[in-house]
Design a protein around this motif. Sequence first.
Motif, mmCIF file in Angstrom:
data_model
loop_
_atom_site.group_PDB
_atom_site.id
_atom_site.type_symbol
_atom_site.label_atom_id
_atom_site.label_comp_id
_atom_site.label_asym_id
_atom_site.label_seq_id
_atom_site.Cartn_x
_atom_site.Cartn_y
_atom_site.Cartn_z
ATOM 1 N N MET A 1 -2.546 12.329 -3.148
ATOM 2 C CA MET A 1 -2.324 12.255 -1.872
ATOM 3 C C MET A 1 -1.037 11.207 -1.641
ATOM 4 O O MET A 1 -1.097 10.473 -2.111
ATOM 5 C CB MET A 1 -3.722 11.613 -1.329
ATOM 6 N N LYS A 2 -0.429 11.821 -0.540
ATOM 7 C CA LYS A 2 0.858 10.886 -0.094
ATOM 8 C C LYS A 2 0.705 10.792 1.333
ATOM 9 O O LYS A 2 0.737 11.979 2.059
ATOM 10 C CB LYS A 2 1.962 11.424 -0.819
ATOM 11 N N LEU A 3 1.028 9.833 1.734
ATOM 12 C CA LEU A 3 1.341 9.386 3.224
ATOM 13 C C LEU A 3 2.443 8.598 3.457
ATOM 14 O O LEU A 3 3.154 7.992 2.862
ATOM 15 C CB LEU A 3 0.156 8.461 3.652
ATOM 16 N N GLY A 4 3.154 9.040 4.792
ATOM 17 C CA GLY A 4 4.350 8.563 5.107
ATOM 18 C C GLY A 4 4.240 7.509 5.922
ATOM 19 O O GLY A 4 3.670 7.857 7.173
ATOM 20 N N ILE A 5 4.993 6.304 6.179
ATOM 21 C CA ILE A 5 4.866 5.296 7.155
ATOM 22 C C ILE A 5 5.811 5.583 7.972
ATOM 23 O O ILE A 5 7.231 5.245 7.614
ATOM 24 C CB ILE A 5 4.426 4.051 6.398
ATOM 25 N N VAL A 6 5.890 5.550 9.270
ATOM 26 C CA VAL A 6 6.745 5.863 10.284
ATOM 27 C C VAL A 6 6.544 4.975 11.581
ATOM 28 O O VAL A 6 5.740 4.226 11.639
ATOM 29 C CB VAL A 6 6.952 7.231 10.766
ATOM 30 N N GLY A 7 7.857 4.720 12.254
ATOM 31 C CA GLY A 7 7.476 3.786 13.398
ATOM 32 C C GLY A 7 9.021 3.391 14.035
ATOM 33 O O GLY A 7 9.898 3.347 13.218
ATOM 34 N N ARG A 8 8.919 2.559 14.831
ATOM 35 C CA ARG A 8 10.105 1.780 15.420
ATOM 36 C C ARG A 8 10.292 0.749 14.105
ATOM 37 O O ARG A 8 9.706 0.306 13.692
ATOM 38 C CB ARG A 8 9.802 1.212 16.743
ATOM 39 N N PRO A 9 11.750 0.273 14.374
ATOM 40 C CA PRO A 9 12.202 -0.757 13.310
ATOM 41 C C PRO A 9 11.421 -2.005 14.152
ATOM 42 O O PRO A 9 11.006 -2.065 15.196
ATOM 43 C CB PRO A 9 13.664 -1.105 13.833
ATOM 44 N N LYS A 10 11.127 -2.889 13.082
ATOM 45 C CA LYS A 10 10.594 -4.099 13.266
ATOM 46 C C LYS A 10 8.957 -4.114 13.880
ATOM 47 O O LYS A 10 8.697 -5.049 14.812
ATOM 48 C CB LYS A 10 11.277 -4.931 13.993
ATOM 49 N N THR A 11 8.429 -3.012 13.508
ATOM 50 C CA THR A 11 6.977 -2.995 14.012
ATOM 51 C C THR A 11 5.947 -3.541 12.895
ATOM 52 O O THR A 11 4.864 -3.476 13.332
ATOM 53 C CB THR A 11 6.763 -1.556 14.477
ATOM 54 N N GLY A 12 6.584 -4.011 11.680
ATOM 55 C CA GLY A 12 5.603 -4.098 10.525
ATOM 56 C C GLY A 12 5.677 -3.020 9.606
ATOM 57 O O GLY A 12 4.440 -3.095 8.822
ATOM 58 N N LYS A 13 6.278 -1.892 9.466
ATOM 59 C CA LYS A 13 5.985 -0.956 8.468
ATOM 60 C C LYS A 13 5.983 -1.313 7.146
ATOM 61 O O LYS A 13 5.157 -1.104 6.387
ATOM 62 C CB LYS A 13 7.081 0.158 8.883
ATOM 63 N N THR A 14 7.044 -2.238 6.679
ATOM 64 C CA THR A 14 7.270 -2.441 5.525
ATOM 65 C C THR A 14 6.127 -3.561 5.030
ATOM 66 O O THR A 14 5.756 -3.815 3.976
ATOM 67 C CB THR A 14 8.625 -3.291 4.945
ATOM 68 N N THR A 15 5.776 -4.340 6.067
ATOM 69 C CA THR A 15 4.699 -5.370 5.793
ATOM 70 C C THR A 15 3.517 -4.590 5.543
ATOM 71 O O THR A 15 2.705 -5.062 4.522
ATOM 72 C CB THR A 15 4.563 -6.175 7.080
ATOM 73 N N LEU A 16 3.252 -3.411 6.205
ATOM 74 C CA LEU A 16 1.846 -2.710 6.068
ATOM 75 C C LEU A 16 1.796 -2.055 4.417
ATOM 76 O O LEU A 16 0.855 -2.063 3.932
ATOM 77 C CB LEU A 16 1.803 -1.630 6.976
ATOM 78 N N PHE A 17 3.170 -1.842 4.303
ATOM 79 C CA PHE A 17 3.429 -0.847 3.001
ATOM 80 C C PHE A 17 3.046 -1.968 1.906
ATOM 81 O O PHE A 17 2.442 -1.773 0.931
ATOM 82 C CB PHE A 17 4.718 -0.452 2.775
ATOM 83 N N ASN A 18 3.400 -3.127 2.126
ATOM 84 C CA ASN A 18 3.366 -4.309 1.173
ATOM 85 C C ASN A 18 1.812 -4.736 0.882
ATOM 86 O O ASN A 18 1.167 -4.825 -0.168
ATOM 87 C CB ASN A 18 3.858 -5.415 1.579
ATOM 88 N N LEU A 19 1.274 -4.589 2.087
ATOM 89 C CA LEU A 19 -0.172 -4.958 2.131
ATOM 90 C C LEU A 19 -1.178 -3.859 1.397
ATOM 91 O O LEU A 19 -1.714 -4.106 0.735
ATOM 92 C CB LEU A 19 -0.746 -4.767 3.771
ATOM 93 N N LEU A 20 -0.458 -2.428 1.697
ATOM 94 C CA LEU A 20 -1.382 -1.533 0.944
ATOM 95 C C LEU A 20 -1.097 -1.043 -0.423
ATOM 96 O O LEU A 20 -2.055 -1.041 -1.099
ATOM 97 C CB LEU A 20 -1.016 -0.263 1.793
ATOM 98 N N THR A 21 0.045 -1.553 -0.769
ATOM 99 C CA THR A 21 0.551 -1.238 -2.213
ATOM 100 C C THR A 21 0.702 -2.468 -2.916
ATOM 101 O O THR A 21 1.024 -2.556 -3.995
ATOM 102 C CB THR A 21 1.904 -0.374 -2.529
ATOM 103 N N ARG A 22 0.286 -3.690 -2.284
ATOM 104 C CA ARG A 22 0.573 -4.905 -3.055
ATOM 105 C C ARG A 22 1.917 -4.975 -3.633
ATOM 106 O O ARG A 22 2.262 -5.696 -4.840
ATOM 107 C CB ARG A 22 -0.494 -4.976 -4.505
ATOM 108 N N SER A 23 2.901 -4.608 -3.046
ATOM 109 C CA SER A 23 4.261 -4.563 -3.301
ATOM 110 C C SER A 23 4.835 -5.824 -2.605
ATOM 111 O O SER A 23 4.243 -6.631 -1.734
ATOM 112 C CB SER A 23 5.090 -3.507 -2.674
ATOM 113 N N HIS A 24 5.902 -6.300 -2.932
ATOM 114 C CA HIS A 24 6.708 -7.412 -2.289
ATOM 115 C C HIS A 24 8.319 -7.082 -1.810
ATOM 116 O O HIS A 24 9.159 -7.848 -2.031
ATOM 117 C CB HIS A 24 6.849 -8.493 -3.363
ATOM 118 N N GLN A 25 8.080 -5.998 -1.019
ATOM 119 C CA GLN A 25 9.491 -5.709 -0.536
ATOM 120 C C GLN A 25 10.028 -6.501 0.626
ATOM 121 O O GLN A 25 9.136 -7.091 1.493
ATOM 122 C CB GLN A 25 9.572 -4.236 0.180
ATOM 123 N N SER A 26 11.052 -6.773 0.640
ATOM 124 C CA SER A 26 11.638 -7.720 1.860
ATOM 125 C C SER A 26 11.359 -7.323 3.257
ATOM 126 O O SER A 26 11.773 -6.108 3.265
ATOM 127 C CB SER A 26 13.067 -8.329 1.593
#
Length: 356
Positions: free
Chosen positions: A1-26
């Motif tokens: 299963m694969k989901l795509g995270i979309v939205g306006r810039p600076k809404t916290g998409k990458t932050t949510l991605f980090n939260l969900l995948t335990r990543s550390h993207q800047s």
Amino acid sequence: MKLGIVGRPKTGKTTLFNLLTRSHQSVDKFGAVRETHVGTAHVPDPRLDRLSAMFKPKKHTPATVDFVDVPGIAKGEQEKIDLAALKNVEALVHVVRAFEDADIPHEGGLDPARDAKALDEELVLSDYVLLEKRREKLEKDRKKTKSAELDAEWAAIERCLPSLESGTPLRAAGLTAEEEKRLRGFTLLSLKPLLIVVNVSDADASAEPVARFSLEAFAAQPHVAVARAAAKIEMELNDLPDEDVPVFLADLGLTERGVDRILRASYRLLGVQSFFTAGEDECRAWTVPVGATAVECAGTIHSDLARGFIRAEVVPVEELLDLGSLAECRTKGKLRLEGKEYVVRDGDVVHVRFNV
Ligand SMILES: Nc1nc2c(ncn2[C@@H]2O[C@H](COP(=O)(O)OP(=O)(O)O)[C@@H](O)[C@H]2O)c(=O)[nH]1
Ligand SMILES: [Mg+2]
């Protein structure tokens, strides 16, 4: 299963991605990072943890969900959406800003319902442009070649265009399975089920998002769900020792991690559930559509198991955990023998007998 995270810039998409995948993207305040990230979330499931505590298997394999974090879609820049990265995603997660931060300006002030609607219009526009181009090409091709295939595709597109023109996302257009099949090759964003994740301030971490942010009109739409995250602070939980997590959550008024909430909402939105396989070698959770039969579940484990399917031995996970072993379940008559057409339930532990 694969989901795509979309939205306006600076809404916290990458932050949510980090939260969900335990990543550390800047992440950054200026929306300067325009990268696509791909990562995997492990689906938390206490039932699987308890199975592994019982079987002490060599391998413990939770179900996984992949996430793609694409660059933000600025207002009116729908043509820049990274469609290639979103090609095979089964649903979109739309991150909408609701957190206060004077250092990170947000055009027009905070208004999640307005933002959700505006982005949806851009998904609709993206699909419209794509299908309109395809229609022009088909028009020429159909003059040269007579083909039932081309006619069916044409008909499906003709069904979509008026809906898109009137601003209706394709997920709400009531397309038939046949029409959807004809459109499968295109990355139609407004056709994908949508999970709106409202990224809230810490003070709203436990607020029920639909009423709090006036998202009733979205929550009522087909194939749309709404969830919330206080992405930044909840992400900090990933780096905390397990024993400190409950206190941290309680401070936010929460009883579970963001990943639990978001993945549960995603499962419900996509109509999927989990079954388990359990033994000394491996305890594992599998994701299948609600309504999948025993032989279909066997096929997700391995095609040989579906091909040579004889019977499935099935016991609900709670019963197995109560009784303490498969042998005990068998003695007590709790281990049922089921045939190919048995509809597997969420939490069934399934052992497939097969012969190839
Ligand atoms: N206060 C607060 N700030 C956040 C939250 N989520 C993200 N941010 C901040 O917003 C900025 C943009 O975040 P980022 O995840 O890069 O957003 P993206 O452009 O949508 O990927 C960063 O400075 C984040 O730390 C949140 O829930 N609360
Ligand atoms: Mg980002």
